[in-house]
Design a protein around this motif. Structure first.
Motif: not given
Length: 225
Positions: A151-155, A176-179, A187-188, A192-193
């Motif tokens: 959820a944090r990544l989505a937001r 990129t996924q790293e960014e 973490s990358r 990714n997950r």
């Protein structure tokens, strides 16, 4: 100094200015390039410019006393930042670091203050900008305290599609996924997950060198279901 055409390309807010105000704005702006990992400014700096992303990607954040990095916001093309410190004429309260090769427009404080004191259009923009940035930070505080990593990544991704803070954004985000991990404080591998989960749920599509958003409203509200 930049040209009037360049000003209109890099600063959506300039479209609300009169011709005289445009002249003040463009003569007060220069551009500077920053390499990957290079600091635009650090917390505590006396940085006498209002800044806008011409192209590239940067992270606004800081480092706690125990060495933990905190991400406050991502900065993509068209985003302008740091107006609070310029208005208050105070040292910066956070770091801004380029996550890839980037170019930044820098407006001198004297030009910024002239526009602030004389331009109705510029002040309308500043009110919208400060209101949206406040809402972004309040939302981030809530997310970090109550939601899981996905959820944090989505937001975090959704925040890059605010039409006021990021007026040049499109459905496809070159990142990129790293960014994405760096902007989300993850973490990358964890990013990714989370991205794969969001893709399976139909909110976005992972592509080479970027992400295409399929359902921005669900991203914004992810974790509330």
């Amino acid at each position: 100094m930049i040209s009037e055409d360049q000003l209109k390309r890099v600063a959506a807010w300039s479209r609300e200015l009169t011709q005289a105000e445009i002249e003040v704005a463009r003569t007060g702006i220069t551009e500077r390039s920053y390499g990957t990992g290079e600091t635009v400014f650090m917390r505590g700096d006396t940085f006498d410019y209002w800044a806008g992303m011409v192209f590239g990607l940067a992270r606004m954040g800081g480092v706690s006393r125990d060495g933990k990095e905190t991400s406050l916001a991502g900065l993509t093309a068209g985003a302008w930042f740091g107006e609070g410190s310029v208005l208050k004429n105070e040292p910066r309260r956070y770091d801004v670091v380029a996550l890839r090769n980037s170019r930044v427009a820098l407006m001198e404080r004297s030009a910024f203050m002239w526009l602030f004191e004389n331009s109705v259009g510029f002040n309308r923009f500043l009110v919208r900008q400060l209101n949206e940035r406040l809402g972004q930070f309040i939302g981030m505080l809530e997310v970090n305290r109550t939601l899981d990593a996905t959820a944090r990544l989505a937001r975090s991704i959704a925040s890059l599609f605010n039409p006021i803070l990021y007026p040049e954004s499109t459905a496809h985000l070159e990142i990129t996924q790293e960014e994405i991990g760096a902007l989300s404080g993850m973490s990358r591998q964890n990013a990714n997950r989370a991205l794969n989960r969001l893709e399976k749920e139909g909110l976005l599509r992972l592509e080479y060198g970027g992400v295409t958003i399929l359902d921005i409203e669900r991203l914004r509200g992810y974790g509330e279901e």
